[in-house]
Design an enzyme around this catalytic site. Structure first.
Site, PDB file in Angstrom:
ATOM      1  N   MET A   1       0.815  -1.211   0.000  1.00 59.80           N
ATOM      2  CA  MET A   1       0.000   0.000   0.000  1.00 59.80           C
ATOM      3  C   MET A   1       0.848   1.262   0.000  1.00 59.80           C
ATOM      4  O   MET A   1       0.391   2.320  -0.361  1.00 59.80           O
ATOM      5  CB  MET A   1      -0.889   0.009   1.248  1.00 59.80           C
ATOM      6  CG  MET A   1      -2.179  -0.747   1.054  1.00 59.80           C
ATOM      7  SD  MET A   1      -3.286  -0.514   2.432  1.00 59.80           S
ATOM      8  CE  MET A   1      -2.914  -1.940   3.412  1.00 59.80           C
TER       9      MET A   1
ATOM     10  N   ASP B   1       0.379  -7.688   5.244  1.00 63.20           N
ATOM     11  CA  ASP B   1       0.121  -6.849   4.069  1.00 63.20           C
ATOM     12  C   ASP B   1       1.174  -7.160   3.006  1.00 63.20           C
ATOM     13  O   ASP B   1       1.938  -6.297   2.592  1.00 63.20           O
ATOM     14  CB  ASP B   1       0.147  -5.372   4.475  1.00 63.20           C
ATOM     15  CG  ASP B   1      -0.204  -4.444   3.318  1.00 63.20           C
ATOM     16  OD1 ASP B   1      -0.730  -4.938   2.310  1.00 63.20           O
ATOM     17  OD2 ASP B   1       0.065  -3.242   3.421  1.00 63.20           O
ATOM     18  N   PHE B   2       1.213  -8.439   2.593  1.00 65.42           N
ATOM     19  CA  PHE B   2       2.188  -8.866   1.598  1.00 65.42           C
ATOM     20  C   PHE B   2       1.685  -8.476   0.215  1.00 65.42           C
ATOM     21  O   PHE B   2       0.561  -8.813  -0.165  1.00 65.42           O
ATOM     22  CB  PHE B   2       2.391 -10.377   1.660  1.00 65.42           C
ATOM     23  CG  PHE B   2       3.213 -10.844   2.842  1.00 65.42           C
ATOM     24  CD1 PHE B   2       3.479 -10.002   3.908  1.00 65.42           C
ATOM     25  CD2 PHE B   2       3.718 -12.126   2.882  1.00 65.42           C
ATOM     26  CE1 PHE B   2       4.234 -10.428   4.987  1.00 65.42           C
ATOM     27  CE2 PHE B   2       4.483 -12.565   3.950  1.00 65.42           C
ATOM     28  CZ  PHE B   2       4.741 -11.723   5.008  1.00 65.42           C
ATOM     29  N   GLU B   3       2.524  -7.798  -0.535  1.00 63.34           N
ATOM     30  CA  GLU B   3       2.161  -7.318  -1.865  1.00 63.34           C
ATOM     31  C   GLU B   3       3.262  -7.677  -2.861  1.00 63.34           C
ATOM     32  O   GLU B   3       4.228  -8.359  -2.525  1.00 63.34           O
ATOM     33  CB  GLU B   3       1.920  -5.803  -1.831  1.00 63.34           C
ATOM     34  CG  GLU B   3       0.822  -5.386  -0.860  1.00 63.34           C
ATOM     35  CD  GLU B   3       0.580  -3.880  -0.831  1.00 63.34           C
ATOM     36  OE1 GLU B   3       1.007  -3.197  -1.781  1.00 63.34           O
ATOM     37  OE2 GLU B   3      -0.030  -3.399   0.132  1.00 63.34           O
ATOM     38  N   GLY B   4       3.100  -7.201  -4.076  1.00 61.41           N
ATOM     39  CA  GLY B   4       4.135  -7.373  -5.091  1.00 61.41           C
ATOM     40  C   GLY B   4       4.452  -8.829  -5.357  1.00 61.41           C
ATOM     41  O   GLY B   4       3.595  -9.614  -5.750  1.00 61.41           O
TER      42      GLY B   4
END
Length: 369
Positions: free
Chosen positions: A1, A154-157
């Site tokens: 985020m 909040d794991f992204e990418g």
């Protein structure tokens, strides 16, 4: 985020059949008002255009405060570190002791304060047992030092990605996913039933799984598609709250087999309906992601037009809530049930809401009384 990069929609199409499960409207005896919750991310380790907000200055509207972010020393180390924003970047930053005192004050007021791990810049890939152990020990150290209530994932990418042979979300094989599930279960066991666990995946990693799961039967798809589903499923009993980011998203096919786009209530209704109704993963009627209880689901939205793509007006927020909790004010998308117990809303971020004169949180308070 953090800097709000959006994932692209998978390139290869796979026909998806309609949902197998429907969720009946709650019976009258279960229609009592839920314990509605407002979740917000607080920029604590960095500043941006919204400005730095001290934890003590966060209004009482916020029930769960996610400290953004704990980040790894490297993508594969599993070693998570957290620090307050440098004074040169955030002139009004509090001292560590002031920050800890603010945490205790929030908790005394009945609020939960969590460490959020990841964000756009914090790629976390627990590919080895050593990384898993480092994750558990380093996250425990942060929780213990600050006296926190739990963890937000909040794991992204590229943090989560499915190996080619990993085709069943109920029985994951990919090491980074298996180790993450194990690490979180270890943390939950260490801190007990009071441990608060939340997740903030992007739609690419959850609802896109209705059409695409990993590389697909014939290969060629983005291996990250639907990659959060095995994590959510394995931890559903431990999960306090799932709040998918209904923003920075490409078009997503809903249970009506139509593509839905950001910018209005319908997108939030369609995305949330998928979580509360369940759906066949990659169109496989023999492999259904079961519905989550409404008390474990909140809707993720940007707090302002500056916070991320997909911001909607407070009027559209209310329409989405009315449709999902009351069955009224629905647009072109009709959900498969009515859920008065829907837990609430999540937003990126508290700082951006302050920048917008607290419009998002004030509207939440007005809606739920």
């Amino acid at each position: 985020m953090r800097r709000l990069a959006a994932a692209a929609v998978a390139a290869c199409a796979l026909a998806a059949s309609g949902p197998l499960a429907t969720h009946a409207t709650a019976s009258p005896e279960h229609r009592a008002a839920a314990d509605h919750t407002l979740v917000g991310y607080l920029h604590t380790s960095f500043a941006n255009g919204s400005g730095y907000t001290r934890l003590a200055d966060t209004p009482d509207s916020w029930d769960i405060i996610d400290l953004a972010f704990g980040e790894p020393t490297s993508a594969t180390s599993g070693d998570i570190r957290f620090s307050l924003c440098p004074k040169a970047e955030c002139p009004n930053v509090e001292t560590k002791e002031e920050f800890k005192a603010a945490i205790r004050a929030k908790q005394a007021a009945g609020k939960k304060v969590l460490i959020s791990i990841g964000g756009q810049n914090g790629q976390v890939q627990l590919k080895t047992a050593q990384a898993r152990s480092a994750f558990v020990s380093s996250v425990s150290a942060i929780i213990d030092e600050y006296g926190l209530d739990g963890l937000d994932i909040d794991f992204e990418g590229h943090s989560l990605s499915l190996d080619a042979a990993d085709t069943d979300f109920k029985n994951p094989k990919t090491p980074a996913i298996v180790h993450l599930i194990s690490a979180v279960k270890t943390l939950k066991a260490k801190y007990g039933s009071g441990f608060t666990l939340t997740m903030a995946p992007e739609t690419f990693f959850v609802q896109l799984g209705y059409q695409f799961y990993g590389t697909g039967k014939w290969g060629g798809q983005d291996p990250r598609a639907g990659a959060y589903l095995p994590v959510i499923h394995a931890l559903r009993d431990d999960l306090t709250l799932l709040h998918v980011q209904d923003y920075n998203s490409g078009p997503i096919m809903g249970l009506d087999n139509q593509y839905h786009f950001m910018g209005g209530a319908d997108f939030h209704v369609a995305m949330t309906d998928m979580l509360l109704t369940g759906f066949p993963v990659a169109g496989d009627k023999n492999n259904v992601f079961p519905p989550l209880p409404p008390g474990k689901v909140a809707i993720g939205m940007p707090a302002s037009v500056h916070a991320g793509n997909g911001h909607v007006s407070t009027g559209e927020v209310d329409k989405a809530l009315n449709c999902l909790t009351k069955g009224s004010d629905c647009g072109s998308y009709r959900p498969h049930g009515t859920w008065p117990e829907l837990r609430g809303l999540m937003t990126w971020s508290i700082n951006w809401d302050r920048f917008g004169n607290w419009e998002f949180s004030k509207n939440f308070d007005a809606y739920f009384g």
